[in-house]
Design a protein around this motif. Structure first.
Motif, short mmCIF file in Angstrom:
data_model
loop_
_atom_site.label_atom_id
_atom_site.label_comp_id
_atom_site.label_asym_id
_atom_site.label_seq_id
_atom_site.Cartn_x
_atom_site.Cartn_y
_atom_site.Cartn_z
N ALA A 128 12.72 7.11 -4.32
CA ALA A 128 12.04 7.81 -3.23
C ALA A 128 12.43 7.17 -1.91
CB ALA A 128 10.51 7.72 -3.40
N MET A 129 12.04 7.85 -0.83
CA MET A 129 12.08 7.23 0.48
C MET A 129 10.76 6.49 0.65
SD MET A 129 14.04 6.94 3.18
CE MET A 129 15.05 8.40 3.44
N TYR A 130 10.85 5.24 1.01
CA TYR A 130 9.66 4.42 1.18
C TYR A 130 9.39 4.23 2.67
CZ TYR A 130 9.39 3.37 -3.76
OH TYR A 130 9.23 3.48 -5.13
N TYR A 131 8.13 4.41 3.02
CA TYR A 131 7.71 4.34 4.42
C TYR A 131 6.64 3.29 4.62
CZ TYR A 131 9.91 8.96 4.80
OH TYR A 131 10.79 10.01 4.78
N CYS A 132 6.72 2.60 5.73
CA CYS A 132 5.64 1.76 6.20
C CYS A 132 4.80 2.60 7.15
CB CYS A 132 6.22 0.55 6.92
SG CYS A 132 5.01 -0.63 7.52
N ALA A 133 3.49 2.45 7.06
CA ALA A 133 2.60 3.24 7.91
C ALA A 133 1.49 2.36 8.46
CB ALA A 133 2.00 4.40 7.12
N ALA A 134 0.96 2.77 9.61
CA ALA A 134 -0.10 2.01 10.26
C ALA A 134 -1.28 2.92 10.57
CB ALA A 134 0.41 1.36 11.55
N ALA A 135 -2.47 2.37 10.37
CA ALA A 135 -3.70 3.10 10.67
C ALA A 135 -4.60 2.22 11.52
CB ALA A 135 -4.42 3.49 9.38
N ALA A 136 -5.19 2.83 12.56
CA ALA A 136 -6.15 2.10 13.37
C ALA A 136 -7.36 1.71 12.53
CB ALA A 136 -6.56 2.93 14.57
N PHE A 137 -7.70 2.58 11.61
CA PHE A 137 -8.78 2.31 10.68
C PHE A 137 -8.55 3.10 9.40
CE2 PHE A 137 -12.78 1.26 8.97
CZ PHE A 137 -13.31 2.40 8.39
N ALA B 31 9.29 11.27 -2.87
CA ALA B 31 10.45 11.67 -3.65
C ALA B 31 10.81 13.11 -3.30
CB ALA B 31 10.15 11.55 -5.15
N PRO B 32 12.06 13.51 -3.51
CA PRO B 32 12.47 14.88 -3.19
C PRO B 32 11.60 15.90 -3.91
CG PRO B 32 14.39 13.53 -3.62
CD PRO B 32 13.18 12.69 -3.98
N GLY B 33 11.09 16.84 -3.15
CA GLY B 33 10.28 17.90 -3.72
C GLY B 33 8.86 17.52 -4.05
N LYS B 34 8.48 16.30 -3.69
CA LYS B 34 7.12 15.84 -4.00
C LYS B 34 6.39 15.46 -2.72
CE LYS B 34 7.94 14.20 -8.69
NZ LYS B 34 7.74 13.07 -9.65
N GLU B 35 5.08 15.38 -2.82
CA GLU B 35 4.27 14.99 -1.68
C GLU B 35 4.36 13.47 -1.46
OE1 GLU B 35 0.80 18.44 -1.92
OE2 GLU B 35 0.30 16.33 -2.26
N ARG B 36 4.14 13.08 -0.21
CA ARG B 36 4.11 11.66 0.10
C ARG B 36 2.87 11.05 -0.55
NH1 ARG B 36 5.83 9.91 6.08
NH2 ARG B 36 7.44 11.38 5.45
N GLU B 37 3.04 9.87 -1.14
CA GLU B 37 1.92 9.24 -1.83
C GLU B 37 1.80 7.77 -1.43
OE1 GLU B 37 2.49 9.13 -6.05
OE2 GLU B 37 4.43 8.13 -5.91
N GLY B 38 0.57 7.29 -1.45
CA GLY B 38 0.33 5.90 -1.16
C GLY B 38 0.76 5.02 -2.32
#
Length: 125
Positions: free
Chosen positions: A91-100, A40-47
């Protein structure tokens, strides 16, 4: 190269629903852990939500009971069904990928190396 393409964002009134999609390649889908984050604007990215390699789902406390993460193995798509939306879900919603990503930290930002471009969700009161 890992590519993640989100879609499904939009503007809804409080109490409404949206379904976000994250499309990727079969290799990425089968190899990486995929998760949803938001900022969200002004906030940290959160899971927000993720499915571990064991198939178990994890949710942020703020979305439990309202959001559901799911996977479409045939089409290499991960979904986020969002019900009973609240203005604070904007908020802006993001998809993310992790190898592990260990299941205990599957919603922790530091494990994720690849990010989609994001899709905006706006909830009005």
């Amino acid at each position: 190269q890992v590519q993640l393409v989100e879609s499904g964002g939009g503007s809804v009134q409080a109490g409404g629903s949206l379904r976000l999609s994250c499309a990727t390649s079969k290799y990425t889908y089968d190899t990486y852990s995929l998760a949803w984050f938001r900022q969200a604007p002004g906030k940290e990215r959160e899971g927000v939500a993720a499915i571990g390699r064991d198939g178990s789902a994890r949710y942020a406390d703020s979305v439990k009971g309202r959001f559901t993460i799911s996977k479409d193995d045939a089409n290499n798509i991960q979904y986020l069904q969002m019900n009973s939306l609240k203005p604070e879900d904007t908020a802006m919603y993001y998809c993310a990928a992790a190898a592990f990503a260990p299941i205990s930290h599957i919603l922790s930002l530091e494990w994720y190396n690849y990010w989609g471009q994001g899709t905006q969700v706006t909830v009005s009161s």
